[in-house]
Design an enzyme around this catalytic site. Structure first.
Site, PDB file in Angstrom:
ATOM      1  CG  ASP A 208      -0.213  -0.174   2.534  1.00 32.97           C
ATOM      2  OD1 ASP A 208       1.008  -0.429   2.508  1.00 32.97           O
ATOM      3  OD2 ASP A 208      -0.864  -0.057   3.586  1.00 32.97           O
ATOM      4  CG  ASP A 286       5.902  -2.833  13.163  1.00 27.82           C
ATOM      5  OD1 ASP A 286       5.406  -3.753  13.845  1.00 27.82           O
ATOM      6  OD2 ASP A 286       5.207  -1.922  12.671  1.00 27.82           O
TER       7      ASP A 286
HETATM    8  C1  UD1 Z   1       1.346  -2.029  10.266  1.00 32.39           C
HETATM    9  C2  UD1 Z   1       2.521  -1.256   9.684  1.00 32.39           C
HETATM   10  C3  UD1 Z   1       3.357  -2.188   8.817  1.00 32.39           C
HETATM   11  C4  UD1 Z   1       3.827  -3.392   9.611  1.00 32.39           C
HETATM   12  C5  UD1 Z   1       2.641  -4.067  10.272  1.00 32.39           C
HETATM   13  C6  UD1 Z   1       3.077  -5.219  11.183  1.00 32.39           C
HETATM   14  C7  UD1 Z   1       2.099   1.127   9.301  1.00 32.39           C
HETATM   15  C8  UD1 Z   1       1.531   2.153   8.419  1.00 32.39           C
HETATM   16  N1  UD1 Z   1       2.041  -0.156   8.873  1.00 32.39           N
HETATM   17  O1  UD1 Z   1       0.599  -2.630   9.235  1.00 32.39           O
HETATM   18  O2  UD1 Z   1       4.485  -1.499   8.321  1.00 32.39           O
HETATM   19  O3  UD1 Z   1       4.471  -4.328   8.779  1.00 32.39           O
HETATM   20  O4  UD1 Z   1       1.888  -3.106  11.024  1.00 32.39           O
HETATM   21  O5  UD1 Z   1       3.408  -4.880  12.428  1.00 32.39           O
HETATM   22  O6  UD1 Z   1       2.631   1.422  10.339  1.00 32.39           O
HETATM   23  N2  UD1 Z   1       0.048  -8.691   5.008  1.00 32.39           N
HETATM   24  C9  UD1 Z   1       0.406 -10.029   4.939  1.00 32.39           C
HETATM   25  N3  UD1 Z   1      -0.403 -10.968   5.495  1.00 32.39           N
HETATM   26  C10 UD1 Z   1      -1.564 -10.645   6.135  1.00 32.39           C
HETATM   27  C11 UD1 Z   1      -1.917  -9.276   6.209  1.00 32.39           C
HETATM   28  C12 UD1 Z   1      -1.088  -8.327   5.644  1.00 32.39           C
HETATM   29  O7  UD1 Z   1       1.446 -10.356   4.396  1.00 32.39           O
HETATM   30  O8  UD1 Z   1      -2.259 -11.540   6.590  1.00 32.39           O
HETATM   31  C13 UD1 Z   1       0.963  -7.697   4.421  1.00 32.39           C
HETATM   32  C14 UD1 Z   1       0.283  -6.658   3.561  1.00 32.39           C
HETATM   33  O9  UD1 Z   1       0.212  -7.094   2.242  1.00 32.39           O
HETATM   34  C15 UD1 Z   1       1.211  -5.452   3.734  1.00 32.39           C
HETATM   35  C16 UD1 Z   1       1.767  -5.622   5.150  1.00 32.39           C
HETATM   36  O10 UD1 Z   1       1.559  -6.975   5.491  1.00 32.39           O
HETATM   37  O11 UD1 Z   1       2.262  -5.511   2.829  1.00 32.39           O
HETATM   38  C17 UD1 Z   1       1.089  -4.696   6.159  1.00 32.39           C
HETATM   39  O12 UD1 Z   1      -0.300  -4.918   6.132  1.00 32.39           O
HETATM   40  P1  UD1 Z   1      -1.368  -3.740   6.271  1.00 32.39           P
HETATM   41  O13 UD1 Z   1      -2.707  -4.344   6.170  1.00 32.39           O
HETATM   42  O14 UD1 Z   1      -1.041  -2.627   5.372  1.00 32.39           O
HETATM   43  O15 UD1 Z   1      -1.171  -3.352   7.774  1.00 32.39           O
HETATM   44  P2  UD1 Z   1      -0.685  -2.012   8.475  1.00 32.39           P
HETATM   45  O16 UD1 Z   1      -1.725  -1.623   9.421  1.00 32.39           O
HETATM   46  O17 UD1 Z   1      -0.212  -1.019   7.520  1.00 32.39           O
HETATM   47 MN    MN Z   2      -0.256  -0.703   5.552  1.00 29.41          MN
END
Ligand code: UD1
Ligand code: MN
Length: 446
Positions: A208, A286
């Protein structure tokens, strides 16, 4: 085009040579048949004719050998040119010099937005191969991703996170299941990049993120710092306080060191992954990485003007910070040629002394007086100012009033370096600094 020209030249030479051979043979085979001594007396006219014929044959032989020599010379020249061309440095990039872009995808179909910019701004497919790793087994997204990976000569590949079993999550954390899945996906994708594909470094991009046009230039330019300064462990494209009005738009080239791990478009090297991988956490990677046991006092490079911006309002953290901070991030729109800049000022040995001198020589002001200042700097002594905090509460109040993120992770404030958070406010550089030198972060500050 050049190759066709060469083929044409060689072709003409071959034709010419064949023609000369043909004429030669006609005169020395057909001619000699006439010239072959005949039985009986020879007339004077016939004798002259024979002599003339012999002279012509001789002349032709000479011409032929001259032409042959000239052909040989031309062929030699062509051979030489061809050799020179293959001597030119090959455009092949060695594995260890490649910096793959690892895109973590799950179920966002509009990952296209992220991929399109990554492809649009990519200066070289060879140097920056894009590896998409997909978790979540979401078919509509997979179909979209396959389109990129299957496009001919796309420099994009796709790998699927194979373990789709339900992770055993403690009952209290059921609603945080997403963080467990993300941590598992990171572990797989980084192992794949470093241990299966054998790369030496990687830039991680979540699905994203928008990137700026100088995203690649930024990472290329800072790569040497990451390699040569052992007190650095990452380069990030993100500025946690990179909101409109809190960054200096006139300084797109300005970079900082940060004790706060920013993530969100960041580069690491294999040796760091080898260190973290054996203890990689089951969730909340993180925040885990920001703990002192992992960070070990190492810093990241971060830009004044962000080189990434998230468009993922709906995500695992459910837009926790989106409405308040993330949607105001000012993505840089001026391209900076970082590879041509001298960035050695960011090495710890140079940076710390200068940074603390800047902080200490800044004019001390109060929060109230700073907030009352005009947007245009009229008094040069107030172009760089310092706010001093003596407690966690005081820091938080300052951050809140300036519009900065006020939270701590393992005692480190967002973008803090040596306890100092710096931002741009009302046209001036502001340092929010602790009251004592040699500040030590307190992991209990949260
Ligand atoms: C937040 C953080 C992100 C961090 C995550 C984990 C921000 C803006 N974002 O995620 O950097 O990695 O917490 O602590 O601070 N994804 C998977 N599997 C899943 C769900 C999501 O691989 O089951 C991937 C998504 O494709 C994306 C990433 O994980 O690349 C983060 O997912 P997102 O849904 O964007 O969560 P954030 O709330 O942004
Ligand atoms: Mn995100």
């Amino acid at each position: 085009m050049r190759l066709y020209a060469k083929k044409a030249v060689i072709g003409s030479l071959v034709c010419l040579t064949l023609w000369l051979i043909f004429t030669y043979v006609t005169f020395t085979a057909g001619g000699p048949l006439e010239a072959r001594p005949r039985e009986g007396p020879v007339s004077a006219e016939e004798d002259r004719f024979r002599n003339r014929l012999a002279e012509r044959v001789e002349q032709l032989e000479k011409d032929f050998s001259i032409q042959l020599q000239s052909n040989k010379n031309i062929l030699m020249e062509i051979k030489q040119k061809l050799l020179e061309e293959t001597d030119e440095p090959e455009q092949i990039v060695q594995l260890e010099d490649k910096i793959p872009i690892l895109v973590l995808a799950c179920n966002r179909v509009n990952v296209t937005r992220c991929l399109d910019l990554l492809i649009q701004y990519r200066p070289s497919k060879e140097k920056f191969p894009i590896i998409i790793s997909q978790d979540c087994n979401h078919e509509p997204t997979r179909i979209v991703l396959e389109r990129y990976a299957n496009a001919p000569d796309s420099g994009v590949s796709l790998v699927l996170q194979p373990d789709l079993t339900d992770i055993l999550v403690p009952p209290k954390e059921k609603k945080f299941r997403g963080y467990f899945n993300i941590a598992r996906h990171y572990r797989f994708a980084l192992n794949h990049t470093f241990h299966v594909l054998g790369y030496e470094s990687v830039i991680i991009v979540e699905d994203d993120l928008d990137i700026s046009s100088d995203f690649y230039e930024y990472f290329l330019g800072t790569y040497a710092l990451l390699k040569n300064d052992p007190t650095l462990w990452c380069v990030s494209a993100w500025n946690d306080n990179g909101k409109v009005g809190l960054v200096d738009p006139s300084k797109p080239e300005l970079l900082h060191r940060s004790d706060f791990f920013p993530g969100l478009g960041w580069m690491l090297r294999k040796q760091l992954w080898d260190e973290l991988q054996p203890k990689w956490p089951p969730a909340y990677w993180d925040d885990w990485i920001r703990k002192p046991e992992q960070r070990k006092d190492r810093a990241c490079i971060r830009p004044e003007l962000p080189r990434t911006k998230t468009f993922g309002k709906i995500g695992v953290s459910n837009g926790l910070f989106f409405e308040k901070y993330l949607k105001y991030i000012q993505l840089n729109d001026q391209s900076v040629p970082f590879t041509k800049l001298n960035l050695s000022y960011l090495m710890k040995s140079e940076y710390d002394k200068k940074f603390m001198m800047d902080v200490n020589s800044a004019t001390e002001v109060t929060l109230a007086s700073l907030r009352g200042m005009t947007d245009v700097v009229t008094d040069p002594s107030l172009a760089t100012v310092r706010l001093t905090y003596t407690s966690k509460e005081e820091y938080k109040k300052m951050a809140r009033h300036l519009g900065l993120m006020e939270d701590f992770r393992s005692g480190v404030g967002r973008t803090a370096y040596l306890g100092v958070v710096n931002c741009f406010y009302k046209g001036r550089r502001v340092y929010i600094a602790p009251d004592k030198p040699n500040f030590i972060y307190d992991p209990m500050w949260s």
